[in-house]
Design a protein around this motif. Structure first.
Motif, mmCIF file in Angstrom:
data_model
loop_
_atom_site.group_PDB
_atom_site.id
_atom_site.type_symbol
_atom_site.label_atom_id
_atom_site.label_comp_id
_atom_site.label_asym_id
_atom_site.label_seq_id
_atom_site.Cartn_x
_atom_site.Cartn_y
_atom_site.Cartn_z
ATOM 1 N N MET A 1 0.847 -1.175 0.000
ATOM 2 C CA MET A 1 0.000 0.000 0.000
ATOM 3 C C MET A 1 0.894 1.240 0.000
ATOM 4 O O MET A 1 1.790 1.365 0.813
ATOM 5 C CB MET A 1 -0.892 -0.001 1.242
ATOM 6 C CG MET A 1 -1.664 1.277 1.412
ATOM 7 S SD MET A 1 -2.633 1.370 2.921
ATOM 8 C CE MET A 1 -1.389 1.623 4.141
ATOM 9 N N SER A 2 0.637 2.125 -0.913
ATOM 10 C CA SER A 2 1.398 3.360 -0.996
ATOM 11 C C SER A 2 0.660 4.462 -0.233
ATOM 12 O O SER A 2 -0.566 4.467 -0.161
ATOM 13 C CB SER A 2 1.555 3.761 -2.467
ATOM 14 O OG SER A 2 2.414 4.858 -2.577
ATOM 15 N N TYR A 3 1.421 5.369 0.334
ATOM 16 C CA TYR A 3 0.819 6.458 1.112
ATOM 17 C C TYR A 3 0.222 7.541 0.218
ATOM 18 O O TYR A 3 -0.591 8.338 0.668
ATOM 19 C CB TYR A 3 1.851 7.067 2.053
ATOM 20 C CG TYR A 3 2.271 6.107 3.140
ATOM 21 C CD1 TYR A 3 1.367 5.655 4.075
ATOM 22 C CD2 TYR A 3 3.583 5.631 3.204
ATOM 23 C CE1 TYR A 3 1.740 4.770 5.065
ATOM 24 C CE2 TYR A 3 3.969 4.742 4.187
ATOM 25 C CZ TYR A 3 3.045 4.309 5.120
ATOM 26 O OH TYR A 3 3.412 3.427 6.088
ATOM 27 N N ILE A 4 0.648 7.579 -1.044
ATOM 28 C CA ILE A 4 0.099 8.539 -1.998
ATOM 29 C C ILE A 4 0.152 7.897 -3.381
ATOM 30 O O ILE A 4 1.021 7.069 -3.656
ATOM 31 C CB ILE A 4 0.857 9.883 -1.948
ATOM 32 C CG1 ILE A 4 0.103 10.965 -2.709
ATOM 33 C CG2 ILE A 4 2.278 9.741 -2.429
ATOM 34 C CD1 ILE A 4 0.576 12.373 -2.413
ATOM 35 N N LEU A 5 -0.769 8.253 -4.234
ATOM 36 C CA LEU A 5 -0.849 7.693 -5.576
ATOM 37 C C LEU A 5 -0.404 8.720 -6.609
ATOM 38 O O LEU A 5 -0.423 9.933 -6.354
ATOM 39 C CB LEU A 5 -2.281 7.253 -5.875
ATOM 40 C CG LEU A 5 -2.892 6.243 -4.915
ATOM 41 C CD1 LEU A 5 -4.360 6.021 -5.242
ATOM 42 C CD2 LEU A 5 -2.123 4.938 -4.974
ATOM 43 N N GLN A 6 -0.052 8.221 -7.791
ATOM 44 C CA GLN A 6 0.341 9.115 -8.872
ATOM 45 C C GLN A 6 -0.785 10.097 -9.196
ATOM 46 O O GLN A 6 -0.535 11.280 -9.429
ATOM 47 C CB GLN A 6 0.710 8.303 -10.118
ATOM 48 C CG GLN A 6 1.080 9.176 -11.313
ATOM 49 C CD GLN A 6 1.521 8.359 -12.499
ATOM 50 O OE1 GLN A 6 2.245 7.386 -12.340
ATOM 51 N NE2 GLN A 6 1.097 8.750 -13.688
ATOM 52 N N ALA A 7 -2.024 9.625 -9.189
ATOM 53 C CA ALA A 7 -3.166 10.496 -9.492
ATOM 54 C C ALA A 7 -3.261 11.650 -8.490
ATOM 55 O O ALA A 7 -3.598 12.780 -8.856
ATOM 56 C CB ALA A 7 -4.459 9.687 -9.488
ATOM 57 N N THR A 8 -2.938 11.377 -7.229
ATOM 58 C CA THR A 8 -2.974 12.421 -6.204
ATOM 59 C C THR A 8 -1.863 13.440 -6.452
ATOM 60 O O THR A 8 -2.060 14.643 -6.259
ATOM 61 C CB THR A 8 -2.843 11.810 -4.802
ATOM 62 O OG1 THR A 8 -3.801 10.769 -4.664
ATOM 63 C CG2 THR A 8 -3.063 12.852 -3.723
ATOM 64 N N LEU A 9 -0.694 12.958 -6.870
ATOM 65 C CA LEU A 9 0.397 13.887 -7.217
ATOM 66 C C LEU A 9 -0.003 14.781 -8.380
ATOM 67 O O LEU A 9 0.296 15.983 -8.382
ATOM 68 C CB LEU A 9 1.676 13.120 -7.564
ATOM 69 C CG LEU A 9 2.420 12.455 -6.426
ATOM 70 C CD1 LEU A 9 3.612 11.664 -6.968
ATOM 71 C CD2 LEU A 9 2.885 13.473 -5.402
ATOM 72 N N ILE A 10 -0.689 14.219 -9.368
ATOM 73 C CA ILE A 10 -1.156 15.018 -10.507
ATOM 74 C C ILE A 10 -2.155 16.063 -10.042
ATOM 75 O O ILE A 10 -2.087 17.228 -10.438
ATOM 76 C CB ILE A 10 -1.762 14.107 -11.595
ATOM 77 C CG1 ILE A 10 -0.664 13.234 -12.215
ATOM 78 C CG2 ILE A 10 -2.465 14.932 -12.664
ATOM 79 C CD1 ILE A 10 -1.188 12.136 -13.121
ATOM 80 N N ASP A 11 -3.091 15.666 -9.175
ATOM 81 C CA ASP A 11 -4.073 16.625 -8.650
ATOM 82 C C ASP A 11 -3.403 17.739 -7.867
ATOM 83 O O ASP A 11 -3.808 18.897 -7.948
ATOM 84 C CB ASP A 11 -5.088 15.921 -7.743
ATOM 85 C CG ASP A 11 -6.048 15.035 -8.516
ATOM 86 O OD1 ASP A 11 -6.140 15.189 -9.751
ATOM 87 O OD2 ASP A 11 -6.703 14.184 -7.882
#
Length: 142
Positions: A1-11
């Motif tokens: 499980m990652s603490y943040i996703l690529q989609a969240t970084l894009i947002d």
């Protein structure tokens, strides 16, 4: 499980920034390199886990918003191959400071964890036998 996703970084930071930070090929493709982002996210998770391991059971059952925010600041800093913008540098240092506060217990996360046992005592406790003062055990002192 990652603490943040690529989609969240894009947002949070915008696709343009992620393209600029991850499109590292000799011929620019104009797209986000998911492998570069995944490596940065893995490194970010390792940093966070290193701080949380002493106080919380890993993996966390849920990712608190504070940890996701910290993960975003660390991940975007890790994606930079050259000197980062001063704001990103400041956010990264603040994230590490917050992780140190979490590890020390100054900041607590609202997740189930392996909190250290607290005895409630504030100092040394000594237990010894009763020593009644009698004429027999005070011989020589009187």
């Amino acid at each position: 499980m990652s603490y943040i996703l690529q989609a969240t970084l894009i947002d949070r930071f915008g696709a343009r920034m992620l393209v600029a930070l991850t499109d590292r090929g000799e011929v620019a493709t104009g797209t986000i390199d998911a492998d570069v982002v995944a490596r940065a996210l893995t490194d970010t998770d390792a940093v966070i886990d290193g701080y949380l391991a002493a106080r919380y059971g890993l993996p966390l059952a849920e990712v608190p918003a504070l940890i996701a925010d910290i993960a975003g600041a660390i991940a975007i800093w890790k994606l930079h191959v050259a000197a980062a913008d001063p704001k990103i540098e400041t956010d990264y240092k603040d994230a590490l400071r917050m992780l140190r506060d979490i590890a020390s217990g100054a900041v607590r996360l609202s997740v189930a964890g392996a909190e250290p046992d607290v005895s409630g005592g504030t100092g040394v406790r000594i237990t010894d036998r009763d020593r009644p003062l009698t004429a027999d055990n005070l011989k020589g002192f009187i």
